[in-house]
Design an enzyme around this catalytic site. Structure first.
Site, PDB file in Angstrom:
ATOM      1  N   ARG A 180      33.723  -5.616 -22.062  1.00 42.63           N
ATOM      2  CA  ARG A 180      34.604  -4.912 -21.083  1.00 42.63           C
ATOM      3  C   ARG A 180      35.792  -4.156 -21.816  1.00 42.63           C
ATOM      4  O   ARG A 180      36.497  -4.169 -21.231  1.00 42.63           O
ATOM      5  CB  ARG A 180      35.202  -5.723 -20.080  1.00 42.63           C
ATOM      6  CG  ARG A 180      33.898  -6.528 -19.172  1.00 42.63           C
ATOM      7  CD  ARG A 180      33.215  -5.163 -18.467  1.00 42.63           C
ATOM      8  NE  ARG A 180      31.988  -6.109 -17.698  1.00 42.63           N
ATOM      9  CZ  ARG A 180      30.767  -6.472 -18.343  1.00 42.63           C
ATOM     10  NH1 ARG A 180      30.439  -6.119 -19.437  1.00 42.63           N
ATOM     11  NH2 ARG A 180      29.817  -6.957 -17.355  1.00 42.63           N
ATOM     12  N   SER A 258      33.429  -6.512  -9.480  1.00 44.36           N
ATOM     13  CA  SER A 258      33.802  -7.929 -10.046  1.00 44.36           C
ATOM     14  C   SER A 258      35.384  -7.665 -10.397  1.00 44.36           C
ATOM     15  O   SER A 258      35.767  -6.677 -11.389  1.00 44.36           O
ATOM     16  CB  SER A 258      33.019  -8.439 -11.271  1.00 44.36           C
ATOM     17  OG  SER A 258      31.587  -8.518 -11.033  1.00 44.36           O
ATOM     18  N   GLU A 368      40.007  -7.033 -13.829  1.00 43.79           N
ATOM     19  CA  GLU A 368      39.122  -6.012 -14.748  1.00 43.79           C
ATOM     20  C   GLU A 368      39.619  -4.484 -14.300  1.00 43.79           C
ATOM     21  O   GLU A 368      39.458  -3.315 -15.071  1.00 43.79           O
ATOM     22  CB  GLU A 368      37.417  -6.066 -14.449  1.00 43.79           C
ATOM     23  CG  GLU A 368      36.737  -5.175 -15.025  1.00 43.79           C
ATOM     24  CD  GLU A 368      35.089  -5.699 -14.925  1.00 43.79           C
ATOM     25  OE1 GLU A 368      34.406  -4.702 -15.056  1.00 43.79           O
ATOM     26  OE2 GLU A 368      34.799  -6.938 -14.809  1.00 43.79           O
TER      27      GLU A 368
END
Length: 379
Positions: A180, A258, A368
């Site tokens: 990520r 998410s 995130e």
């Protein structure tokens, strides 16, 4: 908020750029998958690579803050009026060669890119089916799901370097892609205008490594491959079961996907977490705790954020009926707008979940999404 009249020729200059449209009415609630956020100074829609580049360089030259928006699926934007321009990237062309090379404009809807690859019989991104957002965001976040990441197939990206105004293709190896992460993510030094992928051409998926998906497809040996269309169908089925495929009529999908990344921690901390689970929930649950090697370049362990959230006392649907923001009723890792929320409501729940996991297990969850004008620690 800065009055647009303070730069009276800005509209004139923007409107003079080919493939640009100005939208004075859009809010970030219109532009994001969370349907949250206030009103930008104005919204500029750009239909080509060159339009994006010209708009960005014009705004930089004027010292005007702006935010690049693709699908808006990874943004948490403050309420109220915001003194910035929303630059919406809408260059959506997709091209493929018989050798499996796929190019997509940064504004292409990501799932349209996956559909194009699957219909051509090309493999490598089928596990990324159903992920909301645009193609241009995939290298910035090194988007991944079900055991696959964009870094597996990314060859190069077309970047606009803001310091020089230069547009050039740069190799994926220069982006320092990791879980990520890319070196584009927090620097704002460059804008992704297009991506190029190298896909397989034999009609089969990439190696299937993710347990839940492998079981759904009847995979018995690690690394087996399946027809790309079968893998896409299975991934979409799994994602829909978790509320992770956008449906405007389903508030469980009014989310940023998410919300927290899976924490990567030292082995000693993972052992402490497992011991704490054993103490709180017993041996059976402790032995089931997900923990995986974090990668070949580290000895650390990756834990499941969703699993920790659930074991810290935050069940699906928390805090319950009537709350403006709730954990998805299908998946504890998604924070969802139930239709009348504000960004402040979202921040409050995100902080409560983060702090609860920290207090229970000593693990710090990291959001995130990209935060604009607000933070998880905002009052």
């Amino acid at each position: 908020m800065t009055d647009p009249s303070s730069t009276p020729d800005l509209y004139e200059h923007l409107q003079a750029i080919d493939s640009v449209a100005i939208d004075e009415d859009a809010t970030f609630a219109d532009l994001t998958s969370l349907h949250l956020g206030g009103r930008p100074r104005l919204t500029v829609r750009c239909g080509t690579d060159s339009a994006v580049a010209e708009v960005v360089m014009l705004l930089d030259a004027r010292g005007i803050d702006f935010l690049i928006v693709g699908g808006g699926s990874n943004l948490v934007v403050a309420d109220g009026d915001l003194d910035l321009v929303a630059v919406v990237v809408e260059n959506r062309e997709i091209s493929l060669t018989t050798e499996g090379v796929l190019r997509a404009g940064a504004g292409a809807v990501w799932d349209d890119v996956v559909v194009a690859s699957v219909e051509a019989g090309f493999g490598g991104i089928e596990c990324l089916s159903g992920i909301p957002g645009s193609a241009g965001a995939t290298p910035v976040q090194n988007v991944g799901a079900y055991g696959a990441e964009i870094s597996d197939v990314l060859v190069q990206v077309l970047l606009l370097e803001r310091s020089t105004g230069e547009m050039a293709w740069v190799p994926a190896s220069s982006l320092e892609l990791d879980y990520r992460y890319s070196n584009l993510k927090f620097s704002n030094r460059a804008i992704v205008l297009a991506i190029e992928l190298q896909l397989s051409t034999d009609g089969l998926s990439g190696p299937l490594r993710y347990g839940e998906l492998a079981r759904r497809l009847g995979v018995t040996e690690a690394g087996e491959r399946r027809p790309v269309a079968d893998v896409r169908a299975a991934v979409l089925q799994l994602r829909r079961g978790k509320g992770m495929v956008i449906d405007p009529a389903d508030h469980d999908t009014w989310s940023a996907g998410s919300f927290f990344t899976n924490p990567i921690v030292p082995v000693a901390l993972a052992d402490e977490v497992q011991a704490r689970v054993r103490q709180l929930r017993g041996d059976e649950d402790a032995e089931r705790m997900p923990r995986f090697p974090a990668g070949p370049r580290t000895t650390k362990v990756k834990l499941s954020a969703a699993w920790l959230i659930d074991r810290a006392g935050f069940a699906k649907g928390f805090p319950g009926e009537g709350a403006p923001v709730r954990l998805s009723t299908k998946h504890t890792l998604a924070l969802t707008n139930r239709g009348s929320a504000t960004t402040a409501d979202l921040v409050a729940l995100a902080r409560q979940v983060r702090d609860g996991v920290q207090e229970t297990f000593g693990v710090a969850l990291v959001p995130e999404p990209v935060w604009v004008g607000v933070s998880i620690d905002s009052p």
